[in-house]
Motif scaffolding. Structure first.
Motif, mmCIF file in Angstrom:
data_model
loop_
_atom_site.group_PDB
_atom_site.id
_atom_site.type_symbol
_atom_site.label_atom_id
_atom_site.label_comp_id
_atom_site.label_asym_id
_atom_site.label_seq_id
_atom_site.Cartn_x
_atom_site.Cartn_y
_atom_site.Cartn_z
ATOM 1 N N THR A 222 0.653 4.015 -2.960
ATOM 2 C CA THR A 222 0.301 5.411 -2.712
ATOM 3 C C THR A 222 1.470 6.338 -3.024
ATOM 4 O OG1 THR A 222 0.784 5.178 -0.347
ATOM 5 C CG2 THR A 222 -1.494 4.885 -1.028
ATOM 6 N N ARG B 229 0.830 -1.210 0.000
ATOM 7 C CA ARG B 229 0.000 0.000 0.000
ATOM 8 C C ARG B 229 0.860 1.252 0.000
ATOM 9 N NH1 ARG B 229 -5.327 0.836 3.482
ATOM 10 N NH2 ARG B 229 -5.970 -0.523 1.804
ATOM 11 N N GLU C 193 1.285 7.197 -6.390
ATOM 12 C CA GLU C 193 0.016 7.878 -6.663
ATOM 13 C C GLU C 193 -0.856 7.075 -7.635
ATOM 14 O OE1 GLU C 193 1.041 11.870 -7.880
ATOM 15 O OE2 GLU C 193 1.646 12.398 -5.846
#
Length: 107
Positions: free
Chosen positions: A39, A35, A42
């Motif tokens: 992230t 994760r 992006e």
């Protein structure tokens, strides 16, 4: 009235040492690293799941540490993120060492 006395944060010696927190599960740490990488790039769950050939729901469950991915699924996800398995494993091992203390990595 008397003075207010604060209780110590740790257990008194006569109760014995504080119980150690259990190590997190491997799947929880792997999910967290996946994760964080997703992230950082992006990217959305849908983007990575689509490239890996798995459902968005399953990737979400893997990232939250709720599912233990097979080696094939793990390979597809880390590949979709542009990670090598060895890089993911090193990141997870470092995080485990940080949580568990330096002796964990010495073994």
């Amino acid at each position: 009235m008397g003075e207010v006395v604060a209780f110590p944060a740790s257990s008194p010696r006569w109760l014995g040492p504080e119980p150690a927190l259990p190590d997190p599960l491997w799947r929880e740490l792997v999910g967290r690293e996946l994760r964080e990488e997703r992230t950082r790039q992006e990217r959305t769950l849908a983007d990575v799941a689509g490239e890996a050939g798995i459902s968005v729901q399953y990737l979400s469950e893997v990232e939250r540490g709720l599912k233990e991915p097979s080696s094939e699924v793990l390979g597809a996800v880390h590949g979709a993120l542009g990670l090598r398995l060895v890089d993911l494993t090193i990141r997870v091992s470092r995080e485990l060492g940080r949580i568990s203390g330096p002796l964990a990595l010495a073994l």
